[in-house]
Motif scaffolding. Structure first.
Motif, PDB file in Angstrom:
ATOM      1  N   ALA A 152       0.845  -1.194   0.000  1.00 11.43           N
ATOM      2  CA  ALA A 152       0.000   0.000   0.000  1.00 11.43           C
ATOM      3  C   ALA A 152       0.882   1.247   0.000  1.00 11.43           C
ATOM      4  O   ALA A 152       1.991   1.250   0.530  1.00 11.43           O
ATOM      5  CB  ALA A 152      -0.914  -0.009   1.223  1.00 11.43           C
ATOM      6  N   PHE A 153       0.401   2.306  -0.617  1.00 11.49           N
ATOM      7  CA  PHE A 153       1.137   3.574  -0.651  1.00 11.49           C
ATOM      8  C   PHE A 153       0.146   4.720  -0.511  1.00 11.49           C
ATOM      9  O   PHE A 153      -1.080   4.542  -0.641  1.00 11.49           O
ATOM     10  CB  PHE A 153       1.970   3.698  -1.928  1.00 11.49           C
ATOM     11  N   LEU A 154       0.686   5.888  -0.263  1.00 13.25           N
ATOM     12  CA  LEU A 154      -0.131   7.079  -0.043  1.00 13.25           C
ATOM     13  C   LEU A 154      -0.023   8.021  -1.222  1.00 13.25           C
ATOM     14  O   LEU A 154       1.063   8.238  -1.767  1.00 13.25           O
ATOM     15  CB  LEU A 154       0.299   7.798   1.234  1.00 13.25           C
ATOM     16  N   VAL A 155      -1.161   8.566  -1.605  1.00 15.08           N
ATOM     17  CA  VAL A 155      -1.236   9.646  -2.592  1.00 15.08           C
ATOM     18  C   VAL A 155      -1.953  10.792  -1.893  1.00 15.08           C
ATOM     19  O   VAL A 155      -3.189  10.840  -1.851  1.00 15.08           O
ATOM     20  CB  VAL A 155      -1.987   9.195  -3.865  1.00 15.08           C
ATOM     21  N   GLY A 156      -1.168  11.727  -1.327  1.00  9.45           N
ATOM     22  CA  GLY A 156      -1.763  12.762  -0.496  1.00  9.45           C
ATOM     23  C   GLY A 156      -2.406  12.132   0.723  1.00  9.45           C
ATOM     24  O   GLY A 156      -1.793  11.305   1.422  1.00  9.45           O
ATOM     25  N   PRO A 157      -3.685  12.433   0.972  1.00  9.37           N
ATOM     26  CA  PRO A 157      -4.379  11.823   2.111  1.00  9.37           C
ATOM     27  C   PRO A 157      -4.967  10.462   1.792  1.00  9.37           C
ATOM     28  O   PRO A 157      -5.498   9.795   2.683  1.00  9.37           O
ATOM     29  CB  PRO A 157      -5.472  12.836   2.429  1.00  9.37           C
ATOM     30  N   TRP A 158      -4.927  10.058   0.500  1.00  6.93           N
ATOM     31  CA  TRP A 158      -5.519   8.783   0.099  1.00  6.93           C
ATOM     32  C   TRP A 158      -4.559   7.625   0.417  1.00  6.93           C
ATOM     33  O   TRP A 158      -3.365   7.705   0.174  1.00  6.93           O
ATOM     34  CB  TRP A 158      -5.825   8.757  -1.391  1.00  6.93           C
ATOM     35  N   LYS A 159      -5.133   6.568   0.943  1.00  3.77           N
ATOM     36  CA  LYS A 159      -4.403   5.306   1.112  1.00  3.77           C
ATOM     37  C   LYS A 159      -4.821   4.359  -0.012  1.00  3.77           C
ATOM     38  O   LYS A 159      -5.994   4.005  -0.141  1.00  3.77           O
ATOM     39  CB  LYS A 159      -4.718   4.676   2.472  1.00  3.77           C
ATOM     40  N   VAL A 160      -3.845   3.955  -0.829  1.00  2.00           N
ATOM     41  CA  VAL A 160      -4.117   3.120  -2.009  1.00  2.00           C
ATOM     42  C   VAL A 160      -3.659   1.695  -1.696  1.00  2.00           C
ATOM     43  O   VAL A 160      -2.480   1.450  -1.401  1.00  2.00           O
ATOM     44  CB  VAL A 160      -3.403   3.663  -3.251  1.00  2.00           C
ATOM     45  N   GLN A 161      -4.597   0.754  -1.767  1.00  2.00           N
ATOM     46  CA  GLN A 161      -4.330  -0.654  -1.487  1.00  2.00           C
ATOM     47  C   GLN A 161      -4.758  -1.525  -2.660  1.00  2.00           C
ATOM     48  O   GLN A 161      -5.740  -1.243  -3.346  1.00  2.00           O
ATOM     49  CB  GLN A 161      -5.091  -1.111  -0.227  1.00  2.00           C
ATOM     50  N   SER A 162      -4.024  -2.584  -2.870  1.00  2.00           N
ATOM     51  CA  SER A 162      -4.415  -3.553  -3.895  1.00  2.00           C
ATOM     52  C   SER A 162      -5.564  -4.400  -3.384  1.00  2.00           C
ATOM     53  O   SER A 162      -5.694  -4.666  -2.182  1.00  2.00           O
ATOM     54  CB  SER A 162      -3.237  -4.450  -4.258  1.00  2.00           C
ATOM     55  N   ALA A 163      -6.415  -4.833  -4.291  1.00  2.00           N
ATOM     56  CA  ALA A 163      -7.586  -5.628  -3.935  1.00  2.00           C
ATOM     57  C   ALA A 163      -7.972  -6.506  -5.115  1.00  2.00           C
ATOM     58  O   ALA A 163      -7.555  -6.268  -6.260  1.00  2.00           O
ATOM     59  CB  ALA A 163      -8.748  -4.735  -3.521  1.00  2.00           C
ATOM     60  N   SER A 164      -8.765  -7.518  -4.847  1.00  2.00           N
ATOM     61  CA  SER A 164      -9.264  -8.426  -5.888  1.00  2.00           C
ATOM     62  C   SER A 164     -10.728  -8.722  -5.620  1.00  2.00           C
ATOM     63  O   SER A 164     -11.156  -8.832  -4.463  1.00  2.00           O
ATOM     64  CB  SER A 164      -8.463  -9.728  -5.909  1.00  2.00           C
ATOM     65  N   LYS A 209     -11.671  10.372  10.093  1.00  2.00           N
ATOM     66  CA  LYS A 209     -11.270  10.578  11.474  1.00  2.00           C
ATOM     67  C   LYS A 209      -9.755  10.636  11.636  1.00  2.00           C
ATOM     68  O   LYS A 209      -9.239  10.420  12.736  1.00  2.00           O
ATOM     69  CB  LYS A 209     -11.833   9.460  12.347  1.00  2.00           C
ATOM     70  N   SER A 210      -9.066  10.925  10.527  1.00  2.00           N
ATOM     71  CA  SER A 210      -7.607  11.009  10.609  1.00  2.00           C
ATOM     72  C   SER A 210      -7.182  12.189  11.460  1.00  2.00           C
ATOM     73  O   SER A 210      -7.912  13.183  11.615  1.00  2.00           O
ATOM     74  CB  SER A 210      -7.015  11.118   9.208  1.00  2.00           C
ATOM     75  N   SER A 211      -6.007  12.124  11.994  1.00  2.00           N
ATOM     76  CA  SER A 211      -5.497  13.191  12.870  1.00  2.00           C
ATOM     77  C   SER A 211      -5.295  14.489  12.108  1.00  2.00           C
ATOM     78  O   SER A 211      -5.513  15.590  12.641  1.00  2.00           O
ATOM     79  CB  SER A 211      -4.183  12.739  13.505  1.00  2.00           C
ATOM     80  N   GLU A 212      -4.908  14.384  10.818  1.00  2.00           N
ATOM     81  CA  GLU A 212      -4.691  15.597  10.024  1.00  2.00           C
ATOM     82  C   GLU A 212      -6.001  16.343   9.818  1.00  2.00           C
ATOM     83  O   GLU A 212      -6.047  17.586   9.857  1.00  2.00           O
ATOM     84  CB  GLU A 212      -4.065  15.249   8.677  1.00  2.00           C
ATOM     85  N   LEU A 213      -7.052  15.623   9.580  1.00  2.00           N
ATOM     86  CA  LEU A 213      -8.331  16.269   9.379  1.00  2.00           C
ATOM     87  C   LEU A 213      -8.871  16.851  10.692  1.00  2.00           C
ATOM     88  O   LEU A 213      -9.536  17.910  10.686  1.00  2.00           O
ATOM     89  CB  LEU A 213      -9.332  15.271   8.797  1.00  2.00           C
ATOM     90  N   GLU A 214      -8.590  16.197  11.782  1.00  2.00           N
ATOM     91  CA  GLU A 214      -9.070  16.691  13.067  1.00  2.00           C
ATOM     92  C   GLU A 214      -8.396  17.997  13.465  1.00  2.00           C
ATOM     93  O   GLU A 214      -8.978  18.814  14.197  1.00  2.00           O
ATOM     94  CB  GLU A 214      -8.834  15.627  14.150  1.00  2.00           C
ATOM     95  N   LYS A 215      -7.177  18.229  12.969  1.00  2.00           N
ATOM     96  CA  LYS A 215      -6.458  19.456  13.306  1.00  2.00           C
ATOM     97  C   LYS A 215      -7.034  20.676  12.584  1.00  2.00           C
ATOM     98  O   LYS A 215      -6.757  21.817  12.966  1.00  2.00           O
ATOM     99  CB  LYS A 215      -4.982  19.303  12.966  1.00  2.00           C
ATOM    100  N   ARG A 223     -19.836   6.759   7.173  1.00  2.00           N
ATOM    101  CA  ARG A 223     -19.624   7.644   8.316  1.00  2.00           C
ATOM    102  C   ARG A 223     -18.144   7.861   8.603  1.00  2.00           C
ATOM    103  O   ARG A 223     -17.768   8.904   9.146  1.00  2.00           O
ATOM    104  CB  ARG A 223     -20.285   7.051   9.556  1.00  2.00           C
ATOM    105  N   SER A 224     -17.332   6.895   8.232  1.00  2.00           N
ATOM    106  CA  SER A 224     -15.928   6.969   8.632  1.00  2.00           C
ATOM    107  C   SER A 224     -14.956   7.186   7.480  1.00  2.00           C
ATOM    108  O   SER A 224     -13.786   7.505   7.722  1.00  2.00           O
ATOM    109  CB  SER A 224     -15.531   5.693   9.369  1.00  2.00           C
ATOM    110  N   GLU A 225     -15.408   7.030   6.218  1.00  2.00           N
ATOM    111  CA  GLU A 225     -14.427   7.087   5.139  1.00  2.00           C
ATOM    112  C   GLU A 225     -15.062   7.423   3.801  1.00  2.00           C
ATOM    113  O   GLU A 225     -16.273   7.297   3.600  1.00  2.00           O
ATOM    114  CB  GLU A 225     -13.692   5.746   5.024  1.00  2.00           C
ATOM    115  N   LEU A 226     -14.171   7.850   2.886  1.00  2.21           N
ATOM    116  CA  LEU A 226     -14.469   7.955   1.465  1.00  2.21           C
ATOM    117  C   LEU A 226     -13.706   6.835   0.767  1.00  2.21           C
ATOM    118  O   LEU A 226     -12.528   6.626   1.044  1.00  2.21           O
ATOM    119  CB  LEU A 226     -14.040   9.311   0.919  1.00  2.21           C
TER     120      LEU A 226
END
Length: 878
Positions: free
Chosen positions: A53-65, A81-87, A126-129
């Motif tokens: 998995a790697f990050l593109v800005g705030p996005w977490k990109v994961q492989s899936a099938s 609910k990430s810490s960056e967004l809470e700040k 409620r928790s993610e995009l």
């Protein structure tokens, strides 16, 4: 219950239908997360298991099938609910979510090969995009060579960079002309690299339309940079065109300026040409300044950068003119452009064939990663055209050499399986046969036997000679790697079938060469029962076939049994050696092999006979009634069964308390009634007078076996009686005369033996049952108490023997080999009383006329007279 309900409503469609997740390590982005993760092979085709998995800005990109179709995707997730967004404050949170949602929405609306493809639309819980795109390996930001934030996910070389820049040009051209959009935020972090090695444009959350929905031009907005907000959702001043900030103009050329800064950063370790530190003043200062730090770059690259990073947008290269720059005129780039799907489909078949022929010679100019990620998939797509297969397959196998078995099975093997059963055109089979070794190395044994071996069998049955010869060349390597059962039960019979059916000389020789290698694998039974008879049917006199057969027979002659070599191999070699078409050197080769195999047969058979004789000698048992006093190779039997102190066993005592050795009621006791001392007779070879028709009389040794020299059953069917010495007083002359007249045709097969006894008082010989013997033993041969045969003439059965021929002290002895034991006290002959005729039976052990019943005590002198049943078991005709 509330937690379970919250978890249920928090689940998205993507999380329900896809298996999300690869390695747990995450590769960071410029947002501050450090680069992590293990190194991967740059040439490897990514899979959900090996792509971290790697990050593109705030996005977490994961492989899936996909759980049903197993389709691979990359899942983008943003945690609300990430810490960056809470700040952030409420405005910052709202702005962040707006830009991220706009990015996902733009990807779903824009469809182009150079724009990141969305697979599953955006879902908000409620928790993610969350949304899903085509499978990705990394972002360009994490793949810039020698950069401080680089992660070892993708290795980029100059050719791949040039290819990626051209793809970005096409994507920008689509945005500017078709979508009527300005990207306005082009940077290394907004460029994604797919599993195929393609560069795709992402980061579309800040795009600016040239025209609004009502048809009016879009109003310019003042750029600002807020350090409290994520850099990803803000335009970077380091890559921003000066006219946008300074001239307040919206122009598609601004994206070309940003692309020039991106190309500069890729070639300069990730650093942009000007560092503005996020301020408008820094951008104003950098505008119009010449580029620095490019002196070490390629001249064409320097020229292109100077034409893109300029103050005046009208002087810049456009997205349509950039691909024609000299920087992209190298042969590898031209090759990739020609192979591009949009260009290659429009080419004629002749152009495609010429391209595939030349591609093999330039593959080494591409990096391993580019060949695997870009060229190989394009070639596999073109394999649908069977006419191009003979020219595509060599390139496919050349690239497949660097693949692991797992990668080969996942990417290449599915495209090759349908080809294994196709016989036409023959060039396909030839190419596949030439690369059987690669197929064997890259596939599992079970898969190879199931899918690849039919290719070999089809090639052996092909009507084309060149295909059969190539298949036969492949077989030797297969014999050493596949199971023996497959070789013996399937492969060898098919090769043998080709051998019997072909009428082509080259195929016949190639088949024999294949047999030569198969001799090492096949066992002795198969060689003896199948290959030896098969080769024995060769009737051709062609030297090539004969010499190839010689090699096979030589190799087989040292593996099969000697009987097969002597009866099948050597006769054929002798026949072939006499071939009229052989030259002197070839004849000598035949003779050399014949001598080697002949020596082997002679040596092994001689040893076999010696071993058999030795075994027979060891297992021989005396039959004369005497028991040796040694056992087990020289161990004294008496000492063995005696006491441990070395005391010997006493001599045998009388039976049943009698002082005599035999009971009076015993038939043999009546014969051996003499009280005379018994001694062992001395046997020596007497002088024999022979005629031309009679061989010399054999010498009877004291340890000879007590049996006739005639092998097998008794010729008259008589049963043997126990071995003993006979007393001549038990029988009279009249009985002998009666028997001789009654059975005139009985005769021993050999001449009589001579015996001597130190205690004999008269000379005698055993009766002669052969009426053809004309002369009895002469008086001269009976001197000194030793019986010796006189000259014997064999004649016709014209003069039957008369009773008068048997005198009181002279009669003929039958020719039996008699074993005279030395230790048994009853084995010596007792001297007959004077004036009595010796018994008619000399050999008591296995004589021809030996009765099955022991004779009764004395005829005439005893009270019991012989009855009619005494000789009832005698059958003269046996």
């Amino acid at each position: 219950m509330f937690a379970a309900a919250s978890s249920f409503f928090a689940r998205s469609n993507i999380s329900q239908n896809y298996n999300v997740g690869g390695p747990t390590s995450i590769v960071g982005s410029r947002s501050g997360t450090p680069a992590q993760g293990s190194s991967s092979n740059p040439g490897a085709l990514p899979t959900p298991a090996n792509t971290p998995a790697f990050l593109v800005g705030p996005w977490k990109v994961q492989s899936a099938s996909h759980k049903t179709t197993n389709k691979r995707v990359s899942v983008w997730t943003f945690d609300k609910k990430s810490s960056e967004l809470e700040k952030m404050g409420p405005a910052g949170k709202e702005r962040t979510l707006e830009v991220l949602k706009s990015e996902a929405t733009s990807l779903s609306r824009l469809r182009h090969p150079c724009i990141l493809e969305m697979v599953e639309p955006l879902e908000e819980t409620r928790s993610e995009l969350i949304f899903a795109t085509e499978p990705l390996m990394s972002s360009l930001y994490l793949s810039i060579p020698n950069s401080n934030h680089r992660s070892p996910l993708v290795e980029l070389d100059e050719v791949e960079i040039q290819k990626g820049i051209l793809q970005l040009c096409k994507g920008l051209s689509f945005l500017h002309t078709s979508a009527r959009l300005i990207h306005s935020n082009l940077s290394p972090e907004s460029i994604l690299i797919t599993n195929a090695g393609d560069w795709k444009i992402g980061g579309l959350g800040l795009t600016i339309p040239l025209v609004r929905a009502d048809g009016q031009p879009t109003r310019w907005e003042f750029p600002t940079f807020d350090g409290r907000v994520m850099p990803y959702i803000q335009r970077s001043f380091d890559y921003m065109a000066p006219e946008y900030a300074l001239d307040e103009s919206l122009n598609t050329a601004s994206d070309l300026y940003s692309l020039g800064c991106l190309i500069y950063a890729v070639h300069c370790k990730g650093d942009p040409p000007f560092k503005t530190h996020g301020s408008l003043g820094g951008l104003r200062d950098a505008a119009g300044r010449p580029l620095t730090g490019i002196s070490g770059l390629d001249r064409d690259l320097q020229s292109m950068l100077n034409a893109m990073i300029t103050r005046n947008p009208t002087n810049r290269l456009t997205s349509s003119s950039l691909p024609s720059h000299s920087f992209f005129s190298s042969l590898p780039i031209s090759t990739l452009n020609f192979l591009d799907r949009s260009n290659f489909a429009a080419k004629s078949r002749e152009e495609k064939i010429s391209f595939m022929k030349g591609l093999t010679s330039v593959l080494d100019r591409f990096s391993e990663g580019l060949r695997v990620r870009k060229i190989l998939p394009s070639l596999l797509e073109e394999m649908k055209d069977s006419q191009l297969l003979p020219y595509i397959l060599p390139n496919v196998f050349a690239i497949s050499r660097v693949l692991s078995p797992t990668q080969f099975a996942a990417s290449v093997l599915p495209s090759l399986k349908p080809l294994f059963a196709i016989k036409d055109p023959p060039q396909n089979m030839l190419t596949l046969l030439n690369n059987v070794k690669i197929l064997q190395e890259k596939t599992e044994k079970a898969v190879f036997l199931e899918h690849v071996m039919p290719l070999i069998y089809n090639a052996l049955e092909s009507e084309h000679t060149v295909v059969q010869e190539q298949a036969l060349r492949v077989v030797p390597d297969l014999c050493e790697s596949i199971d023996y059962a497959e070789v013996q039960g399937v492969l060898f019979p098919r090769v043998a079938l080709v051998f019997t059916k072909t009428k082509v000389l080259t195929v016949k020789v190639a088949t024999l060469s294949t047999f030569l290698f198969m001799v090492k694998t096949l066992d002795q039974t198969v060689l003896t029962q199948k290959l030896v008879p098969l080769l024995s049917k060769i009737r051709t006199k062609e030297p090539a076939v004969m010499m190839a057969t010689l090699l096979v027979q030589e190799a087989m002659g040292f593996k099969v049994e000697r009987e097969s070599v002597a009866t099948a191999v050597l006769p054929q070699l002798w026949q072939m050696a006499m071939g009229p078409l052989l030259n002197v050197e070839q004849f000598h080769k035949f003779m050399s092999v014949i001598k080697k195999l002949g020596d082997r047969v002679e040596r092994e058979h001689d040893q076999f006979l010696r071993d058999s004789q030795r075994l027979e000698d060891r297992s021989a048992v005396p039959v004369s009634g005497a028991v040796s006093n040694t056992v087990g190779g020289g161990v004294n039997f008496e000492n063995l069964v005696g006491r441990g102190d070395g005391a010997t066993v006493k001599q045998d005592t009388a039976i049943n308390g009698s002082s005599k050795e035999w009971d009076e009621d015993d038939v043999w006791g009546s014969i051996f009634s003499s009280e005379e001392t018994v001694s062992t007779p001395t046997i020596s070879p007497p002088p024999v007078t022979q005629t031309a028709s009679l061989p010399s009389t054999p010498v009877v040794s004291s340890n000879a076996t007590l049996r006739p020299t005639i092998p097998g059953r008794n010729p008259l069917g008589a049963k043997p009686i126990p071995s003993s010495s006979l007393n001549s007083s038990a029988y009279n002359t009249s009985s002998l005369t009666t028997l001789n007249s009654a059975i005139p045709s009985l005769s021993p097969l050999q001449s009589s033996n001579s015996f001597s006894s130190s205690k004999s008082t008269s000379n005698y010989s055993a009766p002669n049952y052969n009426p053809n013997m004309a002369q009895p033993l002469s008086q001269s041969n009976r001197s000194n108490g030793t019986m010796q045969p006189s000259s014997i003439q064999f004649g016709s059965f014209s003069q039957p023997m008369q009773p008068t021929q048997h005198t009181q002290s002279t009669f003929m002895a039958p020719n039996y080999n008699v074993s005279l034991p030395q230790s048994n006290p009853i084995s010596a002959f007792s001297s007959p009383p004077p004036q009595q005729t010796p018994p008619p039976f000399f050999n008591a052990g296995m004589g021809v006329l030996s009765p099955s019943k022991p004779p009764q005590p004395t005829w005439g002198s005893m009270a019991n007279k012989p009855s009619n049943n005494d000789w009832g078991d005698l059958d003269p005709l046996g």
